[in-house]
Structure formats: structure tokens, C-alpha cells
Scaffold this motif. Structure first.
Motif, mmCIF file in Angstrom:
data_model
loop_
_atom_site.group_PDB
_atom_site.id
_atom_site.type_symbol
_atom_site.label_atom_id
_atom_site.label_comp_id
_atom_site.label_asym_id
_atom_site.label_seq_id
_atom_site.Cartn_x
_atom_site.Cartn_y
_atom_site.Cartn_z
ATOM 1 N N UNK A 492 0.854 -1.188 0.000
ATOM 2 C CA UNK A 492 0.000 0.000 0.000
ATOM 3 C C UNK A 492 0.891 1.238 0.000
ATOM 4 N N UNK A 493 0.814 2.010 -1.082
ATOM 5 C CA UNK A 493 1.525 3.291 -1.152
ATOM 6 C C UNK A 493 0.589 4.352 -0.614
ATOM 7 N N UNK A 494 0.888 4.866 0.571
ATOM 8 C CA UNK A 494 -0.001 5.802 1.268
ATOM 9 C C UNK A 494 0.643 7.173 1.315
ATOM 10 N N UNK A 498 -2.979 10.459 4.312
ATOM 11 C CA UNK A 498 -3.970 9.635 3.617
ATOM 12 C C UNK A 498 -4.779 8.741 4.548
ATOM 13 N N UNK A 499 -4.541 8.829 5.846
ATOM 14 C CA UNK A 499 -5.317 8.033 6.792
ATOM 15 C C UNK A 499 -4.878 6.597 6.895
ATOM 16 N N UNK A 500 -3.560 6.367 6.774
ATOM 17 C CA UNK A 500 -3.107 4.975 6.737
ATOM 18 C C UNK A 500 -3.295 4.257 8.074
ATOM 19 N N UNK A 501 -3.178 4.987 9.186
ATOM 20 C CA UNK A 501 -3.383 4.317 10.479
ATOM 21 C C UNK A 501 -4.830 3.861 10.622
ATOM 22 N N UNK A 685 -3.025 2.137 -3.775
ATOM 23 C CA UNK A 685 -2.584 3.490 -3.423
ATOM 24 C C UNK A 685 -3.679 4.244 -2.692
ATOM 25 N N UNK A 686 -3.256 5.038 -1.724
ATOM 26 C CA UNK A 686 -4.125 5.979 -1.024
ATOM 27 C C UNK A 686 -3.644 7.370 -1.397
ATOM 28 N N UNK A 687 -4.452 8.081 -2.179
ATOM 29 C CA UNK A 687 -3.982 9.317 -2.802
ATOM 30 C C UNK A 687 -4.745 10.558 -2.356
ATOM 31 N N UNK A 688 -5.646 10.416 -1.394
ATOM 32 C CA UNK A 688 -6.311 11.600 -0.851
ATOM 33 C C UNK A 688 -5.604 12.018 0.427
ATOM 34 N N UNK A 689 -5.326 13.299 0.569
ATOM 35 C CA UNK A 689 -4.677 13.805 1.780
ATOM 36 C C UNK A 689 -5.705 14.553 2.620
#
Length: 873
Positions: A492-494, A498-501, A685-689
Motif C-alpha cells: 500500500x503506497x499511502x 492519507x489516513x493509513x493508520x 494506493x491511497x492518494x487523498x490527503x
């Protein structure tokens, strides 16, 4: 002139056990303003060290008289510093203090041990001193802010009365330590205080009962029913409070409690939220209503012993009136849920999470103190200026439309405003409204540089017969795709913010709740103890008791766990930290069967910040998730016969720990490392900040994109709820010039912090600052201690003093992961930041460093100053 105000007259100082170190007068004053509390009990006036602080930092409040007979306030220099850091909407009446202390008495009367807590109130420092002197002859007052004394309750009341104070029974219904608790042996307040009982005119109802419950007991009609927070940390102020409509003085408050004139009622917990509302045994996991307890013969169905009889049962036992009875002339009450808990429920995270903290702060900046938001701000104003879910939540709160899950035997209950799944059905992708990006990538993105072509997006694969996905509300489509991905390897490319936790927590929850993976088979590895604690907290809030079975640790903690499994006690010293990882690698490499056993133990592994792993950490992870040859095969099978499931989350563009041995190459080769019969491991990918304003996100991408390790790199700003401002880029010749630019920019935005700024022309006196800011409202990010030290020196010449502080606490920004850079604090006093914050300054040095900053604040160089919660300079 009489005025309406809230008072919270039962709190504790940092000298009480299990209390925050922030329980000092400055933080209590700040949080009282933030909450909307006007009068606060000092707590613990019998403790010698705290008493010395009270005498040093408090002065008689306005109108109290030279003798100090009345309320107190912070010294002007301290109070000024606190008020400058408060939001502009919370700078009403500064907090006043009333001398208070809680005393625990344990004694025998009539052949039975009695345990009762009491609240003592004193009108002056001399009166508090007299009480303390008398009690010091009985027990050790220095051992705890709430001392335990072998003194009869009646005699404690006599000592208090002789000094001119008054006494209120504390949390009167709590089972173990209260005048009417199920274990106290007293059925009437008057029985406890014997011949002096007429001097008791109020009782504190405690968190597990409310006035409606107390009205059922006619013997309590003569007492005013008061409520207080019993706060052990400043943010807990005002969770319960008492309303007065009197003059602002000690005497007026006492008279209101004695006579009822000017007594306005209380703010309450929902009693089900209290820790002792129902009966039960926490150790047995048994919770019962009074009816169920009686039906079971007063025994726990698990252990057969009597349960802890809760407040509701005890009220039932003493009640001589039906439910719903209300005495004539009784003061009213309102039941609230703390604002962070409301926002946490909406956002699907814990009430202490960073996102909730920021969102509550934004609401306070907009509407005023928290109690005002909960009870006073018109609903139409909330509907117009707050997110719709927040307005709806508070509307429900005010009409008592709540969902109750009662506490028992020391376990807090839960009060919710929405039904399960309701927030998701309201299409709430985030607490604040999000802009629609031009293009949303729901499927898996292209691979990172150096890895094979990406495969299609992983899809949800719930277990046969399982309910719909148990993801918390607010996940965006990309986050949901990761949370519901099939078991197996996943990269996962965060992007930043991007709210990875949150995704990691929900992913674990999905594996456990939907795919049926046992909690004990889940291993989550982070890089810092702070990250570990946050992950544990969020898991506990998300999946409750199941969280205890999940192994959450750092790489070093994981190594230590393995070593102690295999070698017994393994001492940890500064010179063997590397061995915590290298030794387990050696053990597992030499014994394939042992490695296989650990792979079977942890079938689902999740690794955060994977871009920063070093060689030893990489080898340890490989041994725990695949066979020793590095190929995913039969030896890496999980409990269902599939290959072991490993999820690596991170961002190769944030790999900055090469100097510590971190190698971003391991991230780039992950998909090849975990390739199998189906080809390379998938990537998402998580691409929203969700962290920063659009200008910050867009500027960051302009800087990152030319050297990115992620082909097709995108970062979509998702925050539309905060005002935006341009990013200013300055190129400086050296570190000193850089620091001077930072200091000058802050000075300008402040509108001048000294006469020198105007005299020198650095600030144009004709131009008013756009924002009302204090130095505590600025953050300057630095990667290393050396940079922070260099940044501080130019400010010395400019009339400000800097110092490095390595102990960050809220609301300062956290230190960067896996290191402890300083919080460089430049101290000064100005007013608070308004909604929208401050425009940002990005100032790269031109030497290729990327700054990821802890907080910086500034103040004038003379007296120590309070610069916000968690920070006393």
C-alpha cells in the motif's frame, strides 16, 4: 450582580495518583476556558507540594478581600499567558479557583469497616492550612493528593467545620468508597455523619447516577444534588458540572448549596456511561441488571460469588418512590456526551485521536466553549455552520435520543448517538465535506519504480455466510478497497495524510470480524512506541475486547518477544539494542521449523512505514512471512491453507532514514519478494490527503514529483473545511539566514511583538495583522537537533529567546516517527489563532533536506510563560 456560570468543584492535581502531569493551575485554567467552566476546585489542598504551588500562583479574586476569603485566580502574569493561548471564542471570564480537596476515610464503626470519600471546601488559605495541620497529625498527607486516613467521617466533618469550611460526600453512590455505596453500610447520609449530620447540605451524585435516580429516595430531598467531573486530567473538566446563578464568590456558592437560591441544576453524564451503573463482574465478563441479579439469587453466573452491586441496584434498594418521580421545586439537569466522543463516533476513531482533536478545536474556534456547543448554540446556527452530522448529533443529544450500553464494575459504559451503520448510510465519507477529485482511482495504481507491472485491484472476499463489511463509516473508496482486500501479500503506497493508520485499524478489524481471522494470529509492527500506543488505542475503540489478542509492537519489541519466548529473560541494555533484531534473525534462520511455527502463529502481518526498514528488520520480516529462501510457498501458509498474508504500508518518497540503515529498496522490491503463482504481489494506493489545506498539498507535489519513486504520483487535497493560503518559498544562503527569514515572517504575521519591530521598520505599524495570533500558534519544522539549535540563535538577537524541548505533548505536533527531534519553543505572548489558522511557510534550505516538523512557539525572554496545553515554559 448574580450571573449564571458553571462550576466544577471536584478535580485532582498532578500530585494525586493516576493523574496527568498536566494537572497544574495553568492547564486547568486553559481547559476551564476551553470547556466553559468559570469556577474550578483546586483539588488536593492538603498535599504539601500542591499547597505551596497554590500559595505561590494564586491570588484573591476580584472582590475577595485582602484576607483571601473567597475565590482565587492565577497571578496576573500567569493568567495573561494562559489567556493569550485560548481561542478568541473562549476568552470570557477567566477561571476562578475554590480551595477543595478529596479525602478518603477508612475506619471501623459498629464493628464494620467503612470506606467513604469526602469533598472538603475552604474559604481561605488559612482555613485550608488549619484543616491540613489537623489532618497531618492523623496520616501522611504527602503520599497522595487524595490521602487515605483512618478517621471517622463524623470527625473529618468536625475538623472541616472548625476551620470554617464545609463538606460534601463525594460520588455518593459509588459501590466501594461512598456514603450510600453498596459496600459502605450506611443507608442514610445522616447515619454516616452522626450528630453533625445537620451540617451536610449537599451530596455529589457521581458519574453513575443522575438526579432523576436520586429523586426516588425521599431521604435525599433535603440535600442539593451536585455534579462534578472528578477530573484526573484537564481535558476531563466539565464532563459533569453544576450550574449557579449567583454572585461570583465563595460565600454565594455555599449559600446556593445550603438554601437552593441561585442553584441552577447540573450537567450530567448519562448514568449508564458511568463505571458502576449496573451489577456485574469485570473479571468474569458478566454484566446484569438489578432484576437479573435478583433472579440469579445475588450470585455471578460464572464464579458464583456476589457481583459488584451497581448504583442502579443500590438506588432500587433504598428507593421509596417510583421511577419518574420528581419532587416539587427540584432543580433540573441536562445529560451531555463530551464533544470529542461525539466527533469520534462520527469520524469512526477514538476521542483522543489527532483528527478528533483538530476537529473539536475547529468547532470551538467557530462556536465557543464545548459546553456551549453541546447545550446553548442554536441548532439552526449549528446546521448552517457545522457539518450536517455534527448538527444532527447535537440535536439528538439535546432531545436525549441516545443509544446506551451501560457500564459495570469499573468498566465505563458507552453512549452513542447513531445506530450501527447509520453514518455510512448517510454517505458520510468524512466529518467535513470533501471536494470531488477530477479522477478517483478505485483500482490499484501503477507499480512503484523498479517493481513489476501492477496487477488488478484486490477485491473484498468475505468469509462464506459473513455479514456485510464491517468498515467504520467515513472510508473513501480507495481506503475501503484496501480494508476489504483479499488475504495475501499487499503493498500500500499511502501518501501523507492519507489516513493509513485508520486504514490499518479497519483492515485488522475486517480480517477479524468478517474474514474470521483469530485476533491472536494478527501481528502489527510499527516503528515507535508512540505509534504502537496509538494503534492499540484505536484498535481497542474499534474492536473492543478482541484488540487484546492482537500483537501490536515495534520491530525491537517483536525481537524481544521472540528472544524471551526462546531464551527466557533477556535483559535489555543500551549496547545490545541491535541484538534484539539480529539475534532472532539468527535463531529463525538456523531453525526453519521455529520460523515456520512463528509464521503459523502470526498468519496476518501488517507493517507500517515499510519504506524505512533496514536490512535486519527486512530479514526478520521475511522469515516471519515466507520461507527462508524468500519465496512465498507452502511453508508460508496461513491457518486456512493460503499463503501468509503480509501488508506493507508506506511511502517511498518519505524514506529519510538511510543514515540509520533504512533502505527504500526493500519497499521497491516488495512485490517481487512476495510474488507467487499468480505473479507479483498487488499494489494499492491511497492518494487523498486529509491533513493539509489544498495549497500545502499542491505545493508539496510540485516539490516531490520531479524526484518521486512512485510513477504517476498523485495527491488529491481532501480538506475543504479550512481556509487556504499561499505557500511562500524562500531560498536562503545558509541556516542562519533561513532562521532569520522564519523569525521575520512570524514577526510580521504577529503584527509586531515588540517596540523594536516597529522602530526598526520590520513591521509597519499602519498595517494591522490579519490574524490575532500568539507565538504558540506557529510551527517550524526541523529534522535534527542541530538544525533546531541553529534556528534558535538568530532569534536571540531579535529580542526573543529559544530553547529546545524534547518532551512534546498535546496540542503540539508530534515528533517525527522513529526519532526524537526537539520541539523548539520560541516563547512569547499574544492572542490566539482564529478559525482558519495561519498561512504556511515552506523554506527548504537548498541542500536537499526535507523538513518534517515538530512545533515551534515564541515568547518574550523574561518570565516563564504558559504557551498552551502540554507546554509550560
Amino acid at each position: 450582580m448574580p450571573t449564571s456560570f458553571y462550576a466544577d468543584l471536584h478535580i485532582h492535581s498532578r500530585y494525586s495518583r493516576a493523574c496527568s502531569r498536566d494537572c497544574d493551575l495553568e492547564h486547568l485554567t486553559w481547559w476551564a476556558g476551553r470547556k466553559g467552566i468559570t469556577v474550578v476546585g483546586t483539588g488536593d489542598f492538603t498535599h504539601p507540594a500542591w499547597s505551596a504551588e497554590l500559595r505561590d500562583k494564586l491570588i484573591p479574586a476580584d472582590g475577595a478581600g485582602a484576607a483571601g476569603h473567597g475565590l482565587f485566580r492565577l497571578r496576573p502574569d500567569l493568567e495573561k499567558g494562559v489567556l493569550e493561548t485560548l481561542p478568541a471564542t473562549c476568552k470570557g471570564q477567566p477561571a476562578r479557583f475554590l480551595l477543595s480537596s478529596e479525602i478518603s476515610t477508612i475506619y471501623k464503626r459498629d464493628g464494620r469497616t467503612r470506606k467513604v470519600h469526602h469533598l472538603l471546601y475552604a474559604p481561605s488559605m488559612d482555613a485550608a492550612g488549619a484543616i491540613t495541620k489537623a489532618l497531618a497529625k492523623i496520616g501522611n498527607l504527602a503520599s497522595d493528593g487524595r490521602p487515605i486516613l483512618g478517621l471517622d467521617s463524623r470527625d473529618l466533618l468536625e475538623i472541616t467545620l472548625e476551620a470554617g469550611g464545609y463538606l460534601i460526600p463525594a460520588h455518593a453512590w459509588t459501590p466501594w468508597f461512598a456514603v450510600l455505596g453498596s459496600q459502605s453500610g450506611f443507608d442514610r447520609v445522616s447515619d454516616c455523619y452522626a450528630d453533625l449530620a445537620a451540617h451536610i447540605f449537599a451530596i455529589e451524585t457521581g458519574l453513575s447516577s443522575d438526579p432523576e435516580m436520586n429523586w426516588r429516595v425521599s431521604s435525599l430531598d433535603r440535600y442539593r444534588l451536585v455534579s462534578n467531573s472528578d477530573a484526573h486530567s484537564p481535558p476531563m473538566l466539565g464532563r459533569e458540572a453544576t450550574l449557579f446563578a449567583t454572585d461570583l464568590s465563595y460565600t454565594a456558592i455555599e449559600q446556593a448549596l445550603r438554601t437552593g437560591e441561585g442553584f441552577g441544576g447540573t450537567i450530567e453524564f448519562y448514568p449508564e456511561e458511568g463505571k458502576y451503573h449496573l451489577d456485574g463482574h469485570r473479571a468474569c465478563g458478566v454484566r446484569t441488571t438489578p432484576e437479573e441479579t435478583r433472579a440469579a439469587g445475588g450470585k455471578c453466573p460464572v464464579c458464583g460469588k456476589p457481583p459488584t452491586v451497581g448504583v442502579l441496584h443500590r438506588v432500587d434498594a433504598l428507593a421509596d418512590r417510583p421511577k419518574g418521580y420528581e419532587p416539587d421545586g427540584a432543580a433540573g439537569f441536562r445529560s451531555f456526551i463530551q464533544l470529542p466522543e461525539i466527533i469520534g463516533e462520527i469520524a469512526g476513531v477514538g476521542p483522543k485521536s489527532k483528527s478528533v482533536t483538530a476537529q473539536v478545536a475547529a468547532l470551538v474556534e467557530r462556536f465557543g466553549p464545548e459546553l456551549s456547543i453541546l447545550g446553548d448554540v442554536p441548532l439552526d446556527e449549528l446546521a448552517a455552520k457545522a457539518p450536517s452530522t455534527v448538527a444532527e448529533a447535537i440535536s439528538r443529544l439535546r432531545r436525549r435520543d441516545v443509544r446506551r450500553d451501560a457500564g459495570y464494575d469499573g468498566v465505563y459504559g458507552t453512549i452513542r448517538l447513531f445506530d450501527p451503520g447509520e453514518l455510512a448510510s448517510r454517505n458520510s465519507h468524512a466529518l467535513f465535506e470533501l471536494p470531488r477529485p477530477d479522477k478517483v482511482s478505485v483500482s490499484l495504481a501503477t507499480p512503484v519504480s523498479g517493481s513489476p507491472q501492477a496487477t488488478p485491484a484486490p477485491q473484498s472476499s468475505p468469509a462464506k455466510g459473513s455479514p456485510p463489511v464491517s468498515a467504520s463509516p467515513g472510508l473513501d473508496p480507495d481506503q475501503l478497497a484496501v480494508v476489504t482486500a483479499k488475504r495475501g501479500p499487499l503493498l500500500v503506497v499511502a501518501g501523507p495524510g492519507a489516513g493509513k493508520t485508520r486504514v490499518l485499524v479497519d483492515m485488522i478489524a475486517h480480517r477479524i470480524g468478517v474474514l474470521g481471522v483469530p485476533p491472536r494470529r494478527c501481528l502489527a509492527v510499527t516503528f515507535t512506541r508512540r505509534a504502537t500506543a496509538e494503534l492499540r488505542e484505536r484498535l481497542d475503540a474499534r474492536i473492543g475486547g478482541a484488540a487484546a489478542g492482537v500483537t501490536v509492537t515495534t520491530f525491537h519489541g517483536l525481537g524481544l518477544l521472540i528472544l524471551r519466548d526462546q531464551l527466557g529473560e533477556f535483559p535489555v541494555t543500551d549496547d545490545n539494542l541491535d541484538e534484539l533484531i539480529t539475534t532472532p534473525v539468527t535463531l529463525l534462520t538456523a531453525d526453519p521449523a521455529l520460523a515456520r511455527a512463528y509464521r503459523e502463529r502470526w498468519s496476518d502481518v501488517f507493517v507500517d512505514e515499510y519504506q524505512d526498514v533496514d536490512g535486519s528488520q527486512y530479514e526478520l520480516l521475511r522469515l516471519l512471512t515466507s520461507d527462508a529462501t524468500g519465496n512465498a510457498g507452502p511453508d508460508s501458509a496461513g491457518p486456512d491453507g493460503t499463503e501468509s498474508s503480509v501488508t506493507a504500508i508506506g511511502d517511498p518518497d518519505q524514506a529519510i532514514y538511510g543514515f540509520r540503515g533504512g533502505d527504500v529498496g526493500y519497499f521497491l522490491r516488495f512485490r517481487a519478494d512476495y510474488s507467487g503463482a499468480r505473479g507479483p504481489a498487488p499494489e494499492a494506493r491511497l492518494e487523498r490527503s486529509y491533513r493539509s489545506a489544498p495549497s500545502i498539498v499542491n505545493a508539496a507535489m510540485q516539490l516531490i514529483r520531479p524526484g518521486t519513486l512512485v510513477p504517476g504520483r498523485r495527491l488529491v487535497p481532501a480538506r475543504a473545511d479550512i481556509p487556504d493560503a499561499p505557500v511562500v518559498l524562500r531560498r536562503c544562503a545558509d541556516e542562519r539566514a533561513e532562521a532569520e527569514v522564519v523569525a521575520a515572517t512570524i514577526e510580521t504575521m504577529l503584527g509586531g511583538a515588540s517596540f523594536h519591530a516597529f522602530d526598526s521598520g520590520a513591521v509597519d505599524g499602519r498595517v494591522r495583522a490579519e490574524h490575532q495570533l500568539s507565538f504558540a500558534d506557529f510551527a517550524v519544522l526541523a529534522r535534527t537537533s542541530a538544525q533546531a539549535a541553529r534556528s534558535s540563535r538568530p532569534s536571540d538577537g531579535a529580542g526573543s529567546r529559544c530553547s529546545s524541548d524534547r518532551t512534546p505533548s498535546w496540542p503540539t505536533c508530534p515528533a517525527s516517527p522513529r526519532s526524537s527531534p526537539p520541539l523548539t519553543t520560541l516563547r512569547a505572548a499574544t492572542s490566539s489563532i482564529p478559525p482558519g489558522g495561519v498561512s504556511s511557510l515552506a523554506s527548504p534550505t537548498g541542500c536537499g533536506r526535507r523538513w518534517r516538523l515538530p512545533r515551534m512557539a515564541i515568547a518574550t525572554p523574561r518570565k516563564p510563560r504558559f504557551v498552551g496545553p502540554g507546554k509550560l515554559c
